[in-house]
Every structure is written in structure tokens, then in C-alpha cells.
Design a protein around this motif. Structure first.
Motif, mmCIF file in Angstrom:
data_model
loop_
_atom_site.group_PDB
_atom_site.id
_atom_site.type_symbol
_atom_site.label_atom_id
_atom_site.label_comp_id
_atom_site.label_asym_id
_atom_site.label_seq_id
_atom_site.Cartn_x
_atom_site.Cartn_y
_atom_site.Cartn_z
ATOM 1 N N ASN A 180 58.506 -66.304 -13.594
ATOM 2 C CA ASN A 180 59.509 -65.724 -14.489
ATOM 3 C C ASN A 180 60.384 -64.696 -13.780
ATOM 4 O OD1 ASN A 180 58.766 -67.228 -16.667
ATOM 5 N ND2 ASN A 180 58.299 -65.502 -18.002
ATOM 6 N N SER A 181 59.757 -63.815 -12.992
ATOM 7 C CA SER A 181 60.532 -62.783 -12.296
ATOM 8 C C SER A 181 61.482 -63.391 -11.288
ATOM 9 C CB SER A 181 59.586 -61.786 -11.615
ATOM 10 O OG SER A 181 58.771 -62.428 -10.643
ATOM 11 N N LEU A 182 61.070 -64.488 -10.662
ATOM 12 C CA LEU A 182 61.959 -65.199 -9.739
ATOM 13 C C LEU A 182 63.188 -65.733 -10.463
ATOM 14 C CD1 LEU A 182 62.699 -66.619 -7.066
ATOM 15 C CD2 LEU A 182 61.150 -68.490 -7.750
ATOM 16 N N PHE A 183 62.967 -66.413 -11.587
ATOM 17 C CA PHE A 183 64.084 -66.969 -12.352
ATOM 18 C C PHE A 183 64.961 -65.866 -12.935
ATOM 19 C CE2 PHE A 183 62.008 -71.070 -12.180
ATOM 20 C CZ PHE A 183 63.050 -71.977 -12.328
ATOM 21 N N VAL A 231 70.049 -63.062 -13.701
ATOM 22 C CA VAL A 231 70.758 -61.801 -13.896
ATOM 23 C C VAL A 231 71.677 -61.514 -12.719
ATOM 24 C CG1 VAL A 231 70.508 -59.320 -14.264
ATOM 25 C CG2 VAL A 231 68.902 -60.890 -15.325
ATOM 26 N N GLY A 232 71.261 -61.895 -11.532
ATOM 27 C CA GLY A 232 72.115 -61.714 -10.363
ATOM 28 C C GLY A 232 73.415 -62.473 -10.484
ATOM 29 N N LYS A 233 73.343 -63.715 -10.954
ATOM 30 C CA LYS A 233 74.558 -64.510 -11.169
ATOM 31 C C LYS A 233 75.422 -63.901 -12.270
ATOM 32 C CE LYS A 233 73.632 -67.951 -8.294
ATOM 33 N NZ LYS A 233 74.496 -68.271 -7.120
ATOM 34 N N CYS A 293 63.645 -56.469 -12.052
ATOM 35 C CA CYS A 293 63.070 -57.805 -11.864
ATOM 36 C C CYS A 293 62.817 -58.090 -10.387
ATOM 37 C CB CYS A 293 63.997 -58.870 -12.457
ATOM 38 S SG CYS A 293 64.057 -58.845 -14.253
ATOM 39 N N GLU A 294 63.691 -57.586 -9.538
ATOM 40 C CA GLU A 294 63.480 -57.715 -8.095
ATOM 41 C C GLU A 294 62.202 -56.980 -7.683
ATOM 42 O OE1 GLU A 294 64.211 -58.906 -4.201
ATOM 43 O OE2 GLU A 294 65.478 -59.412 -5.927
ATOM 44 N N GLU A 295 61.971 -55.814 -8.250
ATOM 45 C CA GLU A 295 60.762 -55.049 -7.955
ATOM 46 C C GLU A 295 59.510 -55.800 -8.409
ATOM 47 O OE1 GLU A 295 61.136 -51.239 -9.764
ATOM 48 O OE2 GLU A 295 62.878 -50.656 -8.570
ATOM 49 N N VAL A 296 59.565 -56.381 -9.609
ATOM 50 C CA VAL A 296 58.415 -57.129 -10.117
ATOM 51 C C VAL A 296 58.154 -58.354 -9.244
ATOM 52 C CG1 VAL A 296 57.551 -58.515 -12.048
ATOM 53 C CG2 VAL A 296 58.688 -56.337 -12.490
ATOM 54 N N TYR A 297 59.221 -59.044 -8.866
ATOM 55 C CA TYR A 297 59.078 -60.229 -8.009
ATOM 56 C C TYR A 297 58.421 -59.859 -6.677
ATOM 57 C CZ TYR A 297 60.473 -63.850 -4.700
ATOM 58 O OH TYR A 297 60.477 -64.812 -3.711
ATOM 59 N N THR A 338 53.684 -55.525 -17.693
ATOM 60 C CA THR A 338 54.181 -54.450 -18.559
ATOM 61 C C THR A 338 55.552 -53.980 -18.121
ATOM 62 O OG1 THR A 338 51.908 -53.715 -18.993
ATOM 63 C CG2 THR A 338 53.674 -52.155 -19.467
ATOM 64 N N LYS A 339 55.733 -53.814 -16.817
ATOM 65 C CA LYS A 339 57.025 -53.382 -16.287
ATOM 66 C C LYS A 339 58.116 -54.423 -16.580
ATOM 67 C CE LYS A 339 57.084 -51.640 -12.168
ATOM 68 N NZ LYS A 339 57.020 -51.543 -10.675
ATOM 69 N N TYR A 340 57.767 -55.690 -16.433
ATOM 70 C CA TYR A 340 58.722 -56.775 -16.668
ATOM 71 C C TYR A 340 59.169 -56.816 -18.126
ATOM 72 C CZ TYR A 340 60.451 -61.612 -16.965
ATOM 73 O OH TYR A 340 61.203 -62.740 -17.196
ATOM 74 N N GLU A 341 58.222 -56.766 -19.041
ATOM 75 C CA GLU A 341 58.559 -56.850 -20.460
ATOM 76 C C GLU A 341 59.303 -55.609 -20.953
ATOM 77 O OE1 GLU A 341 58.415 -59.339 -22.460
ATOM 78 O OE2 GLU A 341 57.351 -60.710 -21.122
ATOM 79 N N SER A 342 58.863 -54.435 -20.512
ATOM 80 C CA SER A 342 59.543 -53.205 -20.941
ATOM 81 C C SER A 342 60.961 -53.145 -20.390
ATOM 82 C CB SER A 342 58.746 -51.977 -20.489
ATOM 83 O OG SER A 342 58.697 -51.889 -19.074
#
Length: 258
Positions: free
Chosen positions: A125-128, A133-135, A191-195, A220-224
Motif C-alpha cells: 500500500n505504501s508503495l502504491f 500522490v507523487g503523480k 508515505c515515503e517514510e512508511v515505505y 498507525t503512521k500510515y493511517e493517521s
């Protein structure tokens, strides 16, 4: 080459499509209020008092409608959609359905343990999400640059009335322009950090307890981050980049035995 399963997402159709439509109307109402403000400033003459009064009342109605719609989005549509997505995520990881309509073909891994499944899904998910978001951010950055140039040109022109400068500032620094761009940029960074956190987790392969708590912390970080940013991911961009990002995910699966 691994054949990707067809992706079926009833959650987007049921929850995110109404959210996207509401956000589209919110943007339209925002720019409508700006147009009415411009019209009021343009027709600011005593002889056009009746027209100005009508435009002002229309503007008031548009502002109230925008306020009501934004509250409806923030307190109902967006939480409902993100809750459904999170429920589907956990249902896939733990094999215990929390929602009647579930996605199919979106989480590609061979894990049976719930924590390992959650970690794999979060990694994917974090990869996608960071790519989508980058695009989106690239497109928004171009628009921001255009608005900044226009505002700077208006601000530097001494012949322009202060009311026009204020209106340009209202457009640029409103919720729909610069604030949205900043929230999008922040979400991309998170998201980059989570990935990176998930990739490092698989590279280091710590003890099960450390693996589990790190994966849960990242989740938790991703969802928040998604909740705070309040950015709806573009389905068009997802469809466009899906083949390339899915291929990248398959390499991750192969490298880490996911």
C-alpha cells in the motif's frame, strides 16, 4: 512473469465515488465564490447597486453551501470511506471480514500469519500510495506555480486595486489551492517514510516481536497520515501506473519472499 489478478474494488464505487463527487462540487463552489467576489469588485459603482446587491446575496448562498458541503465531507463522507478501506485492509490481513463488500486482487502476497499479512499489505500500500500522490503532486505543483506567477504579477503592479490583490490572495491561499498542495506534499513524505520503514524492516528481518511492533507502528503512521492529509487518491492515476508499480511490487515479493 506473475499474472496479476483482476482488481475489483466495490469500496471505491460505494464510498469513494460519492466522496470524489462531493469534493468536485466543493472545488466548483470555491471558485464560484471567487468569481462572484470578482464580479462585485468589478461592478463596484453606485449606478449598479442593485446588481451588486444580487451578486452579494448569491455569494452568501454559495459560501454557506460550500461550508455545509465541506462539513459533510469532513465529518461523514471522508471518515466513512477511509473506515471502509481500513476495515477491508484488516479483514484481508486477519481473515475476519469486517465489511460485507471487500476488494479482490489488491493485496498480493502469500502470507498466512496475520502480522506478516498486515506488514506485506502495508508495504504494498505504501508503495502504491507514494507513487500515486507523487503523480498528483506534480500536476498540482504546475498549477501552484501558475497561480504564484499571477499573484506576484498582480501584487507587484501598483495600478491594481488592493481589493483585486486580496481576491488573488484568497484564491492562492485558500483551502483548495496552496493548503491542499501542502497537505499533498506532506502525505507524499509520510508515505515515503512508511515505505522505507517497511523495506528496512524486511531487509533487517528482526525477531518476531520487534517485527510485529514495527509493522504496527508503521501502520498507525500510515493511517493517521491519510486521515490528517484528507487527500483522496486519484483512481485515474492508479489505473495508469498500476502495471508498472505492480511489477515493482513483484520484485519486492521475490526479493523478500513475501
Amino acid at each position: 512473469m506473475t499474472t496479476q489478478a483482476a482488481k475489483i474494488d466495490p469500496i471505491r464505487d460505494r464510498f469513494f465515488t460519492p466522496l470524489e463527487i462531493a469534493e468536485l462540487w466543493s472545488a466548483r463552489l470555491f471558485f464560484a465564490t471567487i468569481v462572484f467576489s470578482l464580479c462585485v469588485a468589478y461592478f463596484d459603482e453606485p449606478s449598479q447597486k442593485s446588481l451588486i446587491s444580487t451578486l452579494q446575496w448569491i455569494q452568501v448562498v454559495a459560501v454557506l453551501a460550500l461550508f455545509t458541503l465541506d462539513i459533510f465531507i469532513r465529518l461523514h463522507l471522508a471518515p466513512r470511506a477511509h473506515d471502509a478501506r481500513a476495515q477491508d485492509f484488516l479483514a484481508k490481513a486477519y481473515g475476519a471480514p469486517l465489511i460485507s463488500q471487500q476488494t479482490s486482487g489488491y493485496y498480493n502476497h502469500a502470507q498466512t500469519d496475520p502480522i506478516l499479512g498486515l506488514a506485506a499489505q502495508l508495504f504494498e500500500n505504501s508503495l502504491f500510495t507514494k507513487e500515486i500522490v507523487g503523480k498528483m503532486l506534480r500536476r498540482e505543483t504546475v498549477l501552484i506555480a501558475i497561480y504564484m506567477v499571477i499573484w506576484a504579477a498582480v501584487f507587484s503592479n501598483r495600478d491594481v486595486q488592493l481589493s483585486w490583490i486580496a481576491l488573488c490572495a484568497q484564491v492562492l491561499f485558500g483551502e483548495q489551492i496552496l493548503a491542499r498542495w501542502l497537505r499533498m506534499w506532506w502525505l507524499r513524505q509520510r508515505c515515503e517514510e512508511v515505505y522505507k520503514q517497511m523495506r528496512t524492516l524486511y531487509v533487517n528481518s528482526p525477531a518476531p516481536e520487534k517485527f510485529a511492533v514495527t509493522a504496527l507502528d508503521a501502520y498507525t503512521k500510515y493511517e493517521s497520515s491519510k486521515a490528517m492529509a484528507s487527500i483522496t487518491l486519484s483512481s485515474k492515476i492508479f489505473d495508469k501506473i498500476n502495471p508498472a508499480v505492480s511489477a515493482e511490487w513483484e520484485l519486492h515479493r521475490k526479493d523478500f519472499g513475501i
